[in-house]
Every structure is written in C-alpha cells, then in structure tokens.
Design a protein around this motif. Sequence first.
Motif, mmCIF file in Angstrom:
data_model
loop_
_atom_site.group_PDB
_atom_site.id
_atom_site.type_symbol
_atom_site.label_atom_id
_atom_site.label_comp_id
_atom_site.label_asym_id
_atom_site.label_seq_id
_atom_site.Cartn_x
_atom_site.Cartn_y
_atom_site.Cartn_z
ATOM 1 N N VAL A 124 0.841 -1.205 0.000
ATOM 2 C CA VAL A 124 0.000 0.000 0.000
ATOM 3 C C VAL A 124 0.872 1.249 0.000
ATOM 4 C CG1 VAL A 124 -1.686 1.326 1.338
ATOM 5 C CG2 VAL A 124 -1.948 -1.140 1.104
ATOM 6 N N LEU A 125 1.936 1.233 0.772
ATOM 7 C CA LEU A 125 2.852 2.386 0.810
ATOM 8 C C LEU A 125 3.500 2.614 -0.546
ATOM 9 C CD1 LEU A 125 4.525 1.682 4.256
ATOM 10 C CD2 LEU A 125 2.900 3.503 3.733
ATOM 11 N N TRP A 126 3.861 1.534 -1.231
ATOM 12 C CA TRP A 126 4.470 1.686 -2.552
ATOM 13 C C TRP A 126 3.497 2.329 -3.531
ATOM 14 C CZ3 TRP A 126 6.290 -4.121 -2.853
ATOM 15 C CH2 TRP A 126 7.222 -4.354 -1.845
ATOM 16 N N VAL A 127 2.232 1.907 -3.460
ATOM 17 C CA VAL A 127 1.230 2.488 -4.360
ATOM 18 C C VAL A 127 1.056 3.974 -4.054
ATOM 19 C CG1 VAL A 127 -1.170 2.414 -5.101
ATOM 20 C CG2 VAL A 127 0.050 0.274 -4.639
ATOM 21 N N ILE A 128 0.988 4.317 -2.780
ATOM 22 C CA ILE A 128 0.831 5.730 -2.401
ATOM 23 C C ILE A 128 2.011 6.552 -2.913
ATOM 24 C CG2 ILE A 128 0.796 7.307 -0.423
ATOM 25 C CD1 ILE A 128 -0.789 5.163 1.108
ATOM 26 N N ALA A 129 3.224 6.067 -2.698
ATOM 27 C CA ALA A 129 4.405 6.814 -3.134
ATOM 28 C C ALA A 129 4.473 6.920 -4.652
ATOM 29 C CB ALA A 129 5.668 6.153 -2.598
ATOM 30 N N ALA A 130 4.026 5.875 -5.354
ATOM 31 C CA ALA A 130 4.085 5.902 -6.821
ATOM 32 C C ALA A 130 3.174 6.965 -7.407
ATOM 33 C CB ALA A 130 3.721 4.528 -7.381
ATOM 34 N N CYS A 131 2.115 7.327 -6.702
ATOM 35 C CA CYS A 131 1.206 8.379 -7.194
ATOM 36 C C CYS A 131 1.785 9.771 -6.988
ATOM 37 C CB CYS A 131 -0.149 8.259 -6.504
ATOM 38 S SG CYS A 131 -1.089 6.798 -7.029
ATOM 39 N N GLU A 132 2.899 9.862 -6.303
ATOM 40 C CA GLU A 132 3.641 11.102 -6.096
ATOM 41 C C GLU A 132 2.720 12.238 -5.616
ATOM 42 O OE1 GLU A 132 7.616 11.097 -8.386
ATOM 43 O OE2 GLU A 132 6.061 10.894 -9.936
ATOM 44 N N ASP A 133 2.701 13.383 -6.309
ATOM 45 C CA ASP A 133 1.989 14.559 -5.806
ATOM 46 C C ASP A 133 0.499 14.312 -5.604
ATOM 47 O OD1 ASP A 133 4.377 15.832 -5.847
ATOM 48 O OD2 ASP A 133 4.006 17.004 -7.653
ATOM 49 N N ARG A 134 -0.063 13.373 -6.328
ATOM 50 C CA ARG A 134 -1.486 13.078 -6.139
ATOM 51 C C ARG A 134 -1.764 12.454 -4.777
ATOM 52 N NH1 ARG A 134 -5.051 13.305 -10.257
ATOM 53 N NH2 ARG A 134 -4.264 13.862 -12.319
ATOM 54 N N GLU A 149 2.943 2.079 13.644
ATOM 55 C CA GLU A 149 3.617 0.918 13.057
ATOM 56 C C GLU A 149 4.813 0.495 13.915
ATOM 57 O OE1 GLU A 149 4.098 -2.187 11.260
ATOM 58 O OE2 GLU A 149 2.694 -0.933 10.123
ATOM 59 N N GLU A 150 4.950 -0.827 14.101
ATOM 60 C CA GLU A 150 6.047 -1.355 14.906
ATOM 61 C C GLU A 150 7.027 -2.202 14.098
ATOM 62 O OE1 GLU A 150 4.350 -3.464 18.162
ATOM 63 O OE2 GLU A 150 3.518 -1.666 19.117
ATOM 64 N N ASP A 151 6.588 -2.757 12.968
ATOM 65 C CA ASP A 151 7.459 -3.632 12.176
ATOM 66 C C ASP A 151 8.578 -2.815 11.530
ATOM 67 O OD1 ASP A 151 7.541 -6.501 10.725
ATOM 68 O OD2 ASP A 151 8.080 -4.910 9.310
ATOM 69 N N ASP A 152 9.814 -3.309 11.640
ATOM 70 C CA ASP A 152 10.979 -2.556 11.152
ATOM 71 C C ASP A 152 10.918 -2.327 9.648
ATOM 72 O OD1 ASP A 152 13.486 -1.294 11.209
ATOM 73 O OD2 ASP A 152 14.529 -3.181 10.848
ATOM 74 N N GLU A 153 10.574 -3.357 8.862
ATOM 75 C CA GLU A 153 10.543 -3.196 7.407
ATOM 76 C C GLU A 153 9.449 -2.227 6.982
ATOM 77 O OE1 GLU A 153 11.448 -6.380 4.600
ATOM 78 O OE2 GLU A 153 11.374 -7.755 6.304
ATOM 79 N N VAL A 154 8.295 -2.319 7.603
ATOM 80 C CA VAL A 154 7.204 -1.421 7.243
ATOM 81 C C VAL A 154 7.544 0.000 7.664
ATOM 82 C CG1 VAL A 154 4.731 -0.982 7.393
ATOM 83 C CG2 VAL A 154 5.582 -3.330 7.487
ATOM 84 N N ARG A 155 8.159 0.170 8.842
ATOM 85 C CA ARG A 155 8.560 1.511 9.271
ATOM 86 C C ARG A 155 9.579 2.110 8.305
ATOM 87 N NH1 ARG A 155 7.744 3.715 14.200
ATOM 88 N NH2 ARG A 155 9.867 4.508 14.435
ATOM 89 N N LEU A 159 8.913 5.527 6.349
ATOM 90 C CA LEU A 159 9.825 6.664 6.408
ATOM 91 C C LEU A 159 10.214 7.123 5.010
ATOM 92 C CD1 LEU A 159 11.465 8.484 8.311
ATOM 93 C CD2 LEU A 159 13.346 6.847 8.079
ATOM 94 N N THR A 160 10.459 6.162 4.118
ATOM 95 C CA THR A 160 10.818 6.522 2.741
ATOM 96 C C THR A 160 9.655 7.213 2.048
ATOM 97 O OG1 THR A 160 12.363 4.669 2.595
ATOM 98 C CG2 THR A 160 11.594 5.617 0.527
ATOM 99 N N ALA A 161 8.449 6.676 2.198
ATOM 100 C CA ALA A 161 7.280 7.297 1.573
ATOM 101 C C ALA A 161 7.058 8.703 2.115
ATOM 102 C CB ALA A 161 6.042 6.439 1.797
#
Length: 593
Positions: A124-134, A149-155, A159-161
């Motif tokens: 879901v985070l990847w999809v959100i980031a891929a839409c960029e300014d939208r 969020e507590e999971d290290d990979e998801v956090r 953070l990147t998004a």
Amino acid sequence: MLEGIDDIGWAGLEHAYGGAEDVPDMLRAACSPDPEGRERGFEDLASSLCHQGSVYAATVAAVPFLAELALHGPGGPLEPLWLLHGAADGHGPEYLECRRAVSEALPQLLGLARHADREVRRAVLWVIAACEDRSLPLLPLLRARWDEEEDDEVRADLLTALGLLEVTPTVREARSRKLLTEVVGPRTRRAAITDLLRTAPLPLPADLVDAAADAYGAAPDDETHHPWPDGRYRRLEERLLDDPEAALRAARRGMPLAWEITRAWRDREHEVLPLLTASVTGGDLCRIARVGAEVPGGGTAAWLVPFLVSPDPAERVVATYTAVRLRVPDALGLVLRLMEELPDETATLRTMPLSDEQVVPAAVEVFGEAAEPVAARVAACLRTEWVGVLRHFPHLAADRVDELVRLLPASAPVLGALGPAAGPRAARALLEGARRGDIPSALAHAKVTGDASAAVGLLRTALEGRSGEAVEAAGALGPGAAALLPALEPYLRRSTRESRASAATTIWRITGRTDDTAPVLARQIAASGAYHAPQLSALRTLTAMGTLPVEARPAVERIAHSPRRVVHDLFCDGSPSGDVAARAAARELLAVT
C-alpha cells in the motif's frame, strides 16, 4: 465483483500485445477460486497491462477492477496491489491517466494500511508513493501510521514514503536526523540515512557516509529493483557514488562499492585495486583484470597464486589472463605454461564474463615485442584461435606460409600482413576465398598481389546488399576502392548515425575528402551521450584528418577531460574499458587541432 466489466469497449483499447478484448477474461481468471487459475490470470495481467514498465489505455480501464480484487479477491490483496503499483509507476503515453486512475482508487484501499500481513501494508505504501503529488492529501494518514507501526521493514518503507512526499524539507530532515539518535531497527536506520543522503549537498558529510556504511552492514538489502519513483528516490549506493571520495570512504568500511567506483569515475583504479584484491573470489578476476589494465602494474600478486594453481581449468585460464593484465612478474611464463598444459582451454575456453578475450592475444597486446616467445609458440603450434597474433610478428609467420594457407580463412589477415612475401600459393588460396565470398580473404589478396579487383567485385555485391561489414572493408582498400564510390555515397544518407559515420570514414580513406565527411563524423560524436565503438572510430578518423568541426568540440572536450566515465561498457570481459581508448583518442584529437 467486476460489475460493469462488459460495459467497457475493451476491443477499442490496447495493451502490450494489441487489442484488449481479452482483459475481461484475465480479470475473471484472477477471481478464480483455483489458485493455479488465479496465478495464470495475474501473470497475464502483469504481462499485458504493465509490460516491462509500460502502461496502456487498457491499464487505465483495468484499475478500478484491480482495486476491487485487492479488496475482495479470493487470493488476497497483494498481487492486485503490485499491479496497481505497476500502473501508477509505469511509463508511456498513458502514464498520467494511469496515475490519476490509481490515485482515485486509493481512498477505498487505505484500510489495507492496517492489514495483518506486513507485505500488504508495504505494498500500500508503494502504491501511495508511486502516485507522487497526487498522494499529498494522504500525508496525515502516513504520519498517523508512523506513530502506530512497529514492524521494522514497514517503518522503513513508511519513512521513505514520508520523505518522498513531505512538502516541508526541514520536517523531513528533522525526522530522519532524530532517528539516528534513537534505538531503531536496522532497516529503519538505513532508510533514515538514505533519506538524508538523498538531499545532502556534495561533498557528502563524512558522518553520514560512515553511518551509511554501518547501516548497510547491518541491513545489506539488494535495492536493484526498488519500488520507489526513480525521479525522486536515490538508492544508498547510487547516492554515495555521486561523490567518489565518499564512495571510497564507504568502500573502505566494507560497502561493496569498489567495482562501481571504477565504472563511474576515472583515475580511481590505484585506490580501488587493493579493495578488490583484499577478499578476492574467482568471480572477481575479470573485474580485477580490467582495473589492473589501468594502473602501472608490474608488482607481485600473492593473492592470485591459489587461482593460478586451481584444479579448475577455467579458473586457471582467467587467473593467467588477470596476471597478464596486471603485468605481474613472469606473466609471459605463466602464459607459456598454460599453452603447454592446457592448450585447448587456453585457445577455446569461454568463461563468462570472459567471453571473447583470450590469454594469448592479450599477452601480445600488453607486452608487445616482449611477447615474442608466446608468438613463437603460436608459430610452432598453429591454431585458428591463436593465429591472429602473428600479424604482429611477420618474421615468424613468413616461415609458416604453407601451414597458414591450410588455416584459411582464419589466417587471411596474417597472410595479408606479409604482403607479397606470402607468395603465389597464398595468393591463389586467398583468391579462392574471395570468390567464395570471404571478405578478409579478398582484402588480404589485394595486399599480397597489389590487385584489388577481386575485393572490389566482392564488396560491390555486398554493398548492394547493404552490408555494414563491406562499408568498413572498403575503407581498408583506400584509393584502390575508388570504383566503389557510387555504391558508398548513398550510405552517407542512411537512417542511422552509425551507418553514416562508417561511410564517411570509408569515403575519406578512399578520396581524402573532408568537406562532406568530417561534418558527419562530428555529428556522430556530438549527438550521443553514451559513447561506444562508433564514436571512438569517429574520434580516430577526425584525428587522422587533423580537423575538429566546431559542433563536436564540446563533446570531445567532455570525453577528454570529464572526471566521470563517458563510455559505460555493458559487460566486463577483463579487457580495458572502452573509456580509456575514448579519452586517449579525444586528447590526441585536441592536441592535433
């Protein structure tokens, strides 16, 4: 699910393979209760709608149905989310429409940000980031998820998004800086450093570089295929390579950047070679050979000994080749030993990435006249794979003309190098080869006899068949190919720059004309940002002409003086980088003009 799917005019839309009338069946297959059927459906959808990153009109139309599958499909949300990410992150004429369609579907998908499966939350985070300014209206949601969020990979992905979407740089930087002072998971720490380095000014701060190397050691993820928008995201390794001193600092702390430094920057080989040889494996030898070709060399290489005595013939061949490129003491002795112990492997073995380069030709290239003992061994035991080196030692070839004739057509260039000394038997054999259509035999016949008629006849036929090999071969005849000019002139108007430049070089060699050939070569150099063999040939031809058209000068200056590589070889076969020859040719051209 899929309500209204038949109301869409799929036949009027296109995907990667043409008309999209088969998309409804793919979507229905993706809804199948049968796992294998679902898998085939999603594979077909991915191949058709997001083919190698390209998106299409059918992709836009499929987005709402993919969102339904993510919410209600029997196979779960992960695969539909991956497809939605591909649609939002794709390229092609319809990419803006795809991104808009995905962003409009996002609100109904936001509940998946709390899904039990962490891979779903990440997607879901990847999809959100891929839409960029939208996706900017979703920043409050991401900030709220960051607190939960507590999971290290998801956090790390959160953070990147956040970093990619955050509109206030100071807020973004403060968040990532604060994380460096806290106890956080290794992937979250790496994401924070990556976020800070992405916008840090050059030269990169030493403390961040050290932190990056430490973070990589704790979480050495392979980001070759990352899910983030390329226009904004920079991989950790990629960003470090923007600053060669930073990259070297990180490499000395254990990051695997040594080879990439030499691919990106010039004149760093002497600093990188010790890093490459510190923990060398057999797979590193070709890289070491290439780097070693650009340093003074001549020293001992104790680390190479285990490979030189390896029971694996392939490893011994590549190790000997590496010794030649490094010019280690007794490298020629190693070649002679290999020729005696493993003649077949030395001549014919192909080991990837050492594909076309061979030990014996490399020894002659590197050591020149000093490699005569190797050439003498070749003359004593002629093989088609080695015979070409005798072009550089005609006195050795002169005593073996009869054997060379038996090795035709491989030996044609060697006989040509002998000229009239090759004798009438060689001339007859070369003429027979020319009549069979062998261009090297035809060129050698012209050199041996002084009669270019057979070569001209063969090349005229080849030129009529649009043979690029024939264009270059005609240039080797020089003025003797004047009769071919009517067939060559049209090549100056061919569709590709490479074809035009090759024709220009050949016509100049035949006629000495520069008024209509030098501009073609100049455009070949000036028009391309990725330099390779055709540009190198153009540089050398302009040097021989002694002229440098104005339009090519900026490109030639860049090739000559850029601290970065301008030639990027796709593969490493152990030979010197094409960038070395390009820089030398550019500097010579500037010197003579």
